[in-house]
Design a protein around this motif. Structure first.
Motif, mmCIF file in Angstrom:
data_model
loop_
_atom_site.group_PDB
_atom_site.id
_atom_site.type_symbol
_atom_site.label_atom_id
_atom_site.label_comp_id
_atom_site.label_asym_id
_atom_site.label_seq_id
_atom_site.Cartn_x
_atom_site.Cartn_y
_atom_site.Cartn_z
ATOM 1 N N LEU A 95 0.830 -1.201 0.000
ATOM 2 C CA LEU A 95 0.000 0.000 0.000
ATOM 3 C C LEU A 95 0.867 1.254 0.000
ATOM 4 C CD1 LEU A 95 -2.939 1.041 0.141
ATOM 5 C CD2 LEU A 95 -2.687 1.046 2.628
ATOM 6 N N CYS A 96 1.922 1.257 0.784
ATOM 7 C CA CYS A 96 2.822 2.415 0.815
ATOM 8 C C CYS A 96 3.535 2.618 -0.517
ATOM 9 C CB CYS A 96 3.833 2.278 1.946
ATOM 10 S SG CYS A 96 3.122 2.553 3.564
ATOM 11 N N PHE A 97 3.886 1.527 -1.200
ATOM 12 C CA PHE A 97 4.479 1.661 -2.536
ATOM 13 C C PHE A 97 3.531 2.436 -3.451
ATOM 14 C CE2 PHE A 97 7.011 -2.597 -2.268
ATOM 15 C CZ PHE A 97 7.904 -2.023 -1.399
ATOM 16 N N ALA A 98 2.280 1.998 -3.476
ATOM 17 C CA ALA A 98 1.289 2.623 -4.363
ATOM 18 C C ALA A 98 0.977 4.052 -3.923
ATOM 19 C CB ALA A 98 0.017 1.786 -4.383
ATOM 20 N N LEU A 99 0.802 4.263 -2.630
ATOM 21 C CA LEU A 99 0.448 5.603 -2.148
ATOM 22 C C LEU A 99 1.562 6.618 -2.351
ATOM 23 C CD1 LEU A 99 -1.533 4.746 1.113
ATOM 24 C CD2 LEU A 99 -2.437 5.563 -1.080
ATOM 25 N N THR A 100 2.804 6.176 -2.287
ATOM 26 C CA THR A 100 3.930 7.072 -2.557
ATOM 27 C C THR A 100 3.845 7.611 -3.978
ATOM 28 O OG1 THR A 100 5.361 5.893 -1.023
ATOM 29 C CG2 THR A 100 6.450 7.255 -2.668
ATOM 30 N N LEU A 101 3.618 6.713 -4.917
ATOM 31 C CA LEU A 101 3.537 7.135 -6.318
ATOM 32 C C LEU A 101 2.281 7.967 -6.577
ATOM 33 C CD1 LEU A 101 4.853 3.863 -7.982
ATOM 34 C CD2 LEU A 101 6.107 5.983 -7.506
ATOM 35 N N CYS A 102 1.176 7.633 -5.934
ATOM 36 C CA CYS A 102 -0.047 8.432 -6.076
ATOM 37 C C CYS A 102 0.158 9.842 -5.532
ATOM 38 C CB CYS A 102 -1.211 7.776 -5.343
ATOM 39 S SG CYS A 102 -1.851 6.301 -6.135
ATOM 40 N N ALA A 103 0.819 9.943 -4.390
ATOM 41 C CA ALA A 103 1.028 11.253 -3.760
ATOM 42 C C ALA A 103 1.854 12.172 -4.637
ATOM 43 C CB ALA A 103 1.695 11.088 -2.396
ATOM 44 N N VAL A 104 2.815 11.612 -5.348
ATOM 45 C CA VAL A 104 3.706 12.466 -6.133
ATOM 46 C C VAL A 104 3.170 12.736 -7.539
ATOM 47 C CG1 VAL A 104 5.307 10.785 -7.153
ATOM 48 C CG2 VAL A 104 6.160 12.954 -6.337
ATOM 49 N N PHE A 105 2.480 11.779 -8.157
ATOM 50 C CA PHE A 105 2.048 11.955 -9.542
ATOM 51 C C PHE A 105 0.611 12.458 -9.698
ATOM 52 C CE2 PHE A 105 5.587 8.957 -10.326
ATOM 53 C CZ PHE A 105 6.315 9.766 -11.188
ATOM 54 N N TRP A 106 -0.294 12.006 -8.828
ATOM 55 C CA TRP A 106 -1.688 12.398 -8.994
ATOM 56 C C TRP A 106 -2.121 13.485 -8.020
ATOM 57 C CZ3 TRP A 106 -0.457 7.191 -9.836
ATOM 58 C CH2 TRP A 106 -0.665 6.763 -11.151
ATOM 59 N N TRP A 107 -1.672 13.363 -6.770
ATOM 60 C CA TRP A 107 -2.113 14.320 -5.771
ATOM 61 C C TRP A 107 -1.179 15.521 -5.664
ATOM 62 C CZ3 TRP A 107 -2.331 9.645 -2.048
ATOM 63 C CH2 TRP A 107 -3.392 8.827 -2.404
ATOM 64 N N HIS A 108 0.044 15.400 -6.179
ATOM 65 C CA HIS A 108 1.061 16.463 -6.154
ATOM 66 C C HIS A 108 1.304 16.983 -4.739
ATOM 67 C CE1 HIS A 108 0.987 16.398 -10.498
ATOM 68 N NE2 HIS A 108 -0.334 16.522 -10.458
ATOM 69 N N LYS A 109 1.427 16.079 -3.785
ATOM 70 C CA LYS A 109 1.683 16.403 -2.380
ATOM 71 C C LYS A 109 3.071 15.888 -2.008
ATOM 72 C CE LYS A 109 -2.523 17.904 -1.611
ATOM 73 N NZ LYS A 109 -2.825 19.273 -1.404
ATOM 74 N N LYS A 110 4.041 16.789 -1.977
ATOM 75 C CA LYS A 110 5.426 16.397 -1.695
ATOM 76 C C LYS A 110 5.579 15.855 -0.274
ATOM 77 C CE LYS A 110 7.245 19.838 -4.848
ATOM 78 N NZ LYS A 110 8.051 21.044 -5.007
ATOM 79 N N GLY A 111 4.999 16.539 0.684
ATOM 80 C CA GLY A 111 5.114 16.106 2.080
ATOM 81 C C GLY A 111 4.514 14.738 2.304
ATOM 82 N N LEU A 112 3.387 14.497 1.662
ATOM 83 C CA LEU A 112 2.728 13.203 1.784
ATOM 84 C C LEU A 112 3.590 12.091 1.165
ATOM 85 C CD1 LEU A 112 0.087 12.158 2.964
ATOM 86 C CD2 LEU A 112 -0.964 12.459 0.729
ATOM 87 N N ALA A 113 4.246 12.405 0.055
ATOM 88 C CA ALA A 113 5.126 11.424 -0.586
ATOM 89 C C ALA A 113 6.286 11.053 0.335
ATOM 90 C CB ALA A 113 5.654 11.969 -1.910
ATOM 91 N N ILE A 114 6.836 12.029 1.022
ATOM 92 C CA ILE A 114 7.939 11.757 1.950
ATOM 93 C C ILE A 114 7.444 10.917 3.128
ATOM 94 C CG2 ILE A 114 9.538 12.845 3.579
ATOM 95 C CD1 ILE A 114 9.891 15.059 1.465
ATOM 96 N N ILE A 115 6.262 11.242 3.622
ATOM 97 C CA ILE A 115 5.692 10.450 4.723
ATOM 98 C C ILE A 115 5.490 8.999 4.283
ATOM 99 C CG2 ILE A 115 3.595 10.094 6.099
ATOM 100 C CD1 ILE A 115 3.427 13.186 6.293
ATOM 101 N N PHE A 116 4.988 8.800 3.066
ATOM 102 C CA PHE A 116 4.783 7.432 2.576
ATOM 103 C C PHE A 116 6.114 6.707 2.355
ATOM 104 C CE2 PHE A 116 0.444 8.847 0.991
ATOM 105 C CZ PHE A 116 -0.218 8.202 2.019
ATOM 106 N N CYS A 117 7.157 7.433 1.980
ATOM 107 C CA CYS A 117 8.476 6.806 1.847
ATOM 108 C C CYS A 117 9.010 6.369 3.213
ATOM 109 C CB CYS A 117 9.461 7.751 1.176
ATOM 110 S SG CYS A 117 9.217 7.877 -0.597
ATOM 111 N N ILE A 118 8.784 7.183 4.221
ATOM 112 C CA ILE A 118 9.179 6.792 5.580
ATOM 113 C C ILE A 118 8.390 5.553 6.008
ATOM 114 C CG2 ILE A 118 9.109 7.507 8.015
ATOM 115 C CD1 ILE A 118 9.695 10.387 6.954
ATOM 116 N N LEU A 119 7.093 5.548 5.695
ATOM 117 C CA LEU A 119 6.275 4.380 6.014
ATOM 118 C C LEU A 119 6.724 3.150 5.223
ATOM 119 C CD1 LEU A 119 2.730 5.990 6.306
ATOM 120 C CD2 LEU A 119 4.196 5.145 8.148
ATOM 121 N N GLN A 120 7.191 3.352 3.995
ATOM 122 C CA GLN A 120 7.756 2.254 3.202
ATOM 123 C C GLN A 120 8.935 1.640 3.940
ATOM 124 O OE1 GLN A 120 9.070 2.531 -0.884
ATOM 125 N NE2 GLN A 120 7.500 4.066 -1.308
ATOM 126 N N PHE A 121 9.822 2.507 4.415
ATOM 127 C CA PHE A 121 11.004 2.040 5.130
ATOM 128 C C PHE A 121 10.612 1.239 6.370
ATOM 129 C CE2 PHE A 121 14.044 2.683 8.589
ATOM 130 C CZ PHE A 121 15.168 2.090 8.035
#
Length: 159
Positions: free
Chosen positions: A107-133
């Protein structure tokens, strides 16, 4: 060397040798070739993650960061397919002990890409990358016997 093969392939020591053929039939590659490709894929995954992290600091590098970081984690995760075969890898990923970690990780893999490409939310993408880790760490720990219990069990040991 046989013991290392049994451990990496997930075969228990007390299993019959007839199952060894079944484990190695999962792949047409030789054992040494599978280990080499595991190392290559895992190292490539780490390299992609490091490259993605470095790209975070270039102007508008958040998209490249998200893509390379996610690609690195997927490559590191899929590297174990060379050791045990893709079907066995999928079965073990969705076992009861690591089901939640696997679902959160995917889910974090998919949400990271959604946050950056569709939602254009940089902070959210970083949060999802931390959650990925964190999810990848939790997933990896699930393969170590009693590791989760040892991590969360802080009771003093009596001698």
């Amino acid at each position: 060397m046989d013991k290392l093969r049994r451990v990496l392939s997930g075969q228990e020591e007390n299993e019959e040798l007839g199952l060894t053929a079944q484990v190695f039939d999962a792949s047409t590659l030789s054992y040494s070739t599978r280990v080499k490709w595991f190392v290559i894929c895992f190292a490539g995954g780490i390299l992609c993650s490091i490259l993605g992290t470095a790209l975070l600091f270039v102007p508008n590098g958040i998209k490249l960061f998200a893509v390379f970081y996610t690609l690195g984690n997927v490559a590191a995760l899929s590297s174990t397919c060379f050791l045990m075969g893709p079907i066995k890898q999928l079965k073990r990923m969705f076992e009861k002990t690591r089901l939640i970690a696997t679902l959160v990780m995917l889910l974090c893999f998919a949400l990271t890409l959604c946050a950056v490409f569709w939602w254009h939310k940089k902070g959210l993408a970083i949060i999802f990358c931390i959650l990925q880790f964190l999810a990848m760490t939790w997933y990896s720990i699930s393969y170590i016997p009693f590791a989760r219990a040892a991590y969360f069990d802080h009771r003093p040991v009596s001698l």
